[in-house]
Scaffold this motif. Structure first.
Motif, short mmCIF file in Angstrom:
data_model
loop_
_atom_site.label_atom_id
_atom_site.label_comp_id
_atom_site.label_asym_id
_atom_site.label_seq_id
_atom_site.Cartn_x
_atom_site.Cartn_y
_atom_site.Cartn_z
N ARG A 49 0.83 -1.19 0.00
CA ARG A 49 0.00 0.00 0.00
C ARG A 49 0.88 1.26 0.00
NH1 ARG A 49 -2.59 0.82 4.96
NH2 ARG A 49 -3.16 -1.37 4.89
N TYR A 50 1.95 1.17 0.77
CA TYR A 50 2.86 2.31 0.85
C TYR A 50 3.45 2.62 -0.53
CZ TYR A 50 6.70 5.23 2.46
OH TYR A 50 7.56 6.26 2.65
N ARG A 51 3.80 1.57 -1.26
CA ARG A 51 4.34 1.75 -2.60
C ARG A 51 3.36 2.51 -3.50
NH1 ARG A 51 8.99 -0.38 -5.14
NH2 ARG A 51 10.36 0.98 -3.99
N ALA A 52 2.10 2.11 -3.41
CA ALA A 52 1.09 2.77 -4.24
C ALA A 52 0.98 4.24 -3.85
CB ALA A 52 -0.25 2.06 -4.08
N GLU A 53 1.05 4.51 -2.55
CA GLU A 53 0.96 5.90 -2.09
C GLU A 53 2.16 6.71 -2.55
OE1 GLU A 53 0.49 5.77 2.13
OE2 GLU A 53 -1.52 4.90 1.94
N GLN A 54 3.30 6.06 -2.60
CA GLN A 54 4.48 6.78 -3.07
C GLN A 54 4.31 7.24 -4.50
OE1 GLN A 54 7.78 4.11 -2.07
NE2 GLN A 54 8.61 5.90 -1.06
N PHE A 55 3.70 6.40 -5.30
CA PHE A 55 3.48 6.80 -6.69
C PHE A 55 2.48 7.94 -6.77
CE2 PHE A 55 1.48 6.36 -10.90
CZ PHE A 55 2.58 6.71 -11.65
#
Ligand code: ADP
Ligand code: MG
Ligand code: ZN
Length: 695
Positions: free
Chosen positions: A438-444
């Motif tokens: 989820r964090y990865r998606a937020e980073q994008f």
């Protein structure tokens, strides 16, 4: 011995000269060293190459005794240990790549008090008896390199780093405890907080600096995918823009772009010494490309993210991103390779709706569904089993299986030993894996917001890395600070109608503290007059002109965070009256192409044909157009089914064909197509632009 402040400063400089051979401290180093010498716990966040290592090495020597350095990568450890060894310091390291005998000798030397630095990998702390062995001696200092690895919010989360929190109290000792110095180049504020907490740091000091780069002009431009190769070739045709690195999103794009550059610019014969660089090439080729670039034989490298780690080239004038990067951290590191010599350099970030789809694809590949991981996890047991055997028995494809196992291992759900035998790990993987995906998606999403933001690009990056104090200063050079100086991005002067709307906006905002931008548009009844996107572009232009401020905000609805933008009048905006002349530059959507001039001088932007409605009617389509029409039709069928309406309600044939012919690249261009009103653009714009941008 009591020394005055000046005397201490002199001593420290003397040590710096005598031990490291450096003439003086770099910005920020001295204060950090001083705090560590005093025994303070601290977190140091500085960009790569800024000189963080010195900030634990010098204090360690000043304090005397052995410093324990925890480092996540064998290569990093070897590199640092070799450098310190070359300075004549006593260094040992313990990691899985070394002989048992070497490790044993390191322990003996440590216990006899002979070592100045002991490097270990975090997983060593799992070896029974090892932490106890370390605790037998008082440490001078404990340094934790790449400290972001401890945080599950960090992009390189290493579960073994989590053990540090448990072991540090025992290692640092009681009275006059060894300070903990945590170092990292990439820590957003949430990661910083996590590091402090996980390491149990005591009254920690935070030093964050060095992120502002004075000689980089950042430009962000919306550009359709098919336009990028030509634009890049034209930009780089100017020798003053080289050497350059172009970052591509895939191996294929990297090969294609390098090919375009090497074969000469748009038939003008200006061949550029360029090569591709990506993980699909063999090690020898990669080495050759890197060396040739370093030596100046190659002027442009078109690389995927695999390139740059080992690059130490000061005169890179241009860094181009031919697609959206996955994180701002990665982006910052990559543009940071430009202008190391201090001379003016420019960076370009190209993006469009199509990039989001590409990214979603990679995200799904790199972070497979939990279900895949679960399947592999269930097949594991106490009894070690061979990877091949498990892979063969699994329903997942080979690559899928390997990816799932890799993720399980990272998150502690599987243990893989060097012989390729796997045993079952703990059950905690599900939680940390889900959080990280989820964090990865937020980073994008942060990357996306960076592209559409009206804040100075450099200030936005500095803020992202948590240096709030430095983020209030604008750079004066980026496409936001200096729209007229932008080379790719296009701006136009506001029309009379837009200037009229500006006045209405000012009048409306004068009466209130702030308004949500959507409400503002509705209140002014502009919905029919101006599309949502154009309205936002007008507001953005007003921000650049200093008339209003826009703040990103969010509220919760049904447990979901809904983002919106708040507009507020500035003091300058308050002053605007009907008679005030305001020069307003409005962002003009996608740039069509950038043409190099035949004389090799600065290029010229080619503007899209003036706004005229694309005729809808019988048209002859190119092969590309036919393919696009087919894609559009396929989408229309699915969409009609989903909405339970006849297909023509979604799109008329005439509109569909006009779309296929015109291939609009921005919401503005979409609106120019007959049958595409604001409501349709609002509803389907993103998808349609995505479809049109493909291929
Ligand atoms: P980081 O860990 O921040 O990425 P390093 O600690 O590896 O950076 O340092 C990068 C380079 O800068 C090293 O080659 C180091 O020797 C050099 N360096 C560090 N401090 C100084 C200094 N005060 N003067 C000159 N060179 C320095
Ligand atoms: Mg380092
Ligand atoms: Zn700026």
């Amino acid at each position: 011995m009591e020394l005055g402040k000046d005397g201490e400063a002199e001593n420290l400089k003397e040590l710096l000269r005598a031990v490291f051979g450096f003439a003086g401290f770099r910005a920020g180093q001295e204060a950090v060293c001083r705090a560590a010498i005093e025994g303070r716990d601290l977190l140091l966040v500085m960009p790569t190459g800024a000189g963080k290592s010195l900030c634990y090495q010098l204090p360690a020597i000043a304090r005397g005794g052995t410093a324990l350095v925890i480092s996540p990568l064998i290569a990093l450890m070897e590199d640092q240990a070799a450098k310190l060894g070359a300075l004549g310091l006593k260094v040992a390291r313990i990691h899985s790549g070394l002989d048992r005998a070497v490790a044993r000798q390191a322990c003996v030397d440590y216990l006899s008090g002979q070592l100045q630095f002991l490097f270990i990998a975090p997983e060593r702390l799992r070896v029974p008896g090892f932490p106890q062995m370390l605790a037998k001696k008082r440490l001078a200092l404990i340094a934790i390199d790449e400290a972001h690895c401890i945080s599950q919010w960090g992009h390189d989360f290493r579960p073994d780093y989590r053990m540090l929190g448990e072991h540090l109290p025992g290692l640092r000792g009681g009275e006059n405890a060894a300070p903990v110095v945590a170092l990292t180049a990439t820590a957003t504020p949430s990661v910083q907080a996590d590091i402090l907490e996980q390491l149990g740091m005591v009254k920690p000091l935070k030093f964050i600096h060095g992120f502002r780069r004075e000689n980089l002009a950042i430009e962000v431009v919306e550009l359709a995918v098919p336009e990028r190769a030509g634009t890049i070739a034209n930009l780089l045709a100017d020798p003053a823009r080289r050497p350059a690195i172009v970052y591509a999103v895939s191996r294929k794009q990297s090969e294609a772009l390098a090919g375009v550059l090497a074969s000469g610019v748009a038939g003008r014969g200006g061949k550029i010494a360029a090569a591709a660089y990506h993980a699909g090439l063999d090690a020898e080729t990669r080495e050759r490309v890197q060396k040739a670039f370093q030596a100046g034989e190659l002027e442009v490298v078109v690389a995927t993210i695999a390139f740059g780690m080992g690059i130490d080239k000061a005169d890179i004038r241009t860094v181009i991103h031919a697609g959206l990067p996955a994180t701002l951290e990665g982006y910052y590191q990559e543009i940071g390779r430009a202008g190391r010599d201090g001379a003016q350099s420019r960076t370009y970030l190209m993006h469009s709706y199509a990039d989001q789809r590409t990214h979603d694809f990679f995200l799904n590949r790199d972070y497979p569904p939990v279900e895949n991981l679960n399947q592999v996890f269930k097949a594991l047991g106490e009894e070690p089993r061979a990877v091949e055997e498990l892979r063969g028995a699994s329903k997942l494809g080979e690559e899928e299986f390997d990816r799932a196992l890799e993720k399980l291992e990272i998150h502690g759900g599987a243990r893989v030993d060097f012989g390729g035998l796997v045993t079952r790990g703990g059950t905690g993987w599900k939680k940390t894996y889900t959080i990280q995906a989820r964090y990865r998606a937020e980073q994008f999403e942060k990357v996306l917001r960076f592209t559409t933001s009206t804040e100075c690009r450099m200030a936005a990056l500095v803020r992202h890395f948590g240096d709030v104090a430095d983020a209030s200063r604008t750079c004066g050079k980026c496409d936001v600070c200096d729209p007229a100086g932008a080379e790719l991005r296009q701006f136009r002067h506001a029309t009379t109608a837009e200037r009229g709307m500006l006045q209405e906006i000012v009048d409306e905002l004068r009466a209130v503290d702030y308004r949500a931008t959507g409400t503002l548009q509705r209140n002014l009844d502009m919905v029919g007059r101006i599309s949502r996107n154009d309205f936002e572009a007008l507001l953005d232009a007003m921000v650049r002109a200093g008339l209003i401020e826009i703040e990103e905000a969010e509220f919760e609805k049904d447990g979901e965070a809904i983002r919106y933008r708040k507009a507020r009048l500035t003091d300058a905006g308050m002053e605007v009256r009907r008679t005030t002349p305001v020069a307003l530059l409005i962002s003009d959507g996608i740039v069509d192409a950038f043409e190099a001039r035949a004389d090799g001088g600065p290029g010229a932007k080619k503007t899209k044909a003036a706004a005229k409605k694309v005729e809808a009617g019988p048209v002859t389509l190119s092969a590309e157009g036919v393919a696009l029409a087919a894609r559009l039709r396929e989408w229309r069928v699915a969409e009609a089914k989903r909405l339970r309406v006849p297909a023509y309600v979604v799109l008329h044939d005439r509109t569909l064909n006009a779309l296929a012919q015109a291939r609009p690249g921005s919401p503005r261009e979409l609106l120019q197509i007959e049958g595409m009103g604001p409501a349709k653009v609002e509803k389907f714009g993103e998808v349609l632009l995505g479809l049109c941008g493909k291929g």
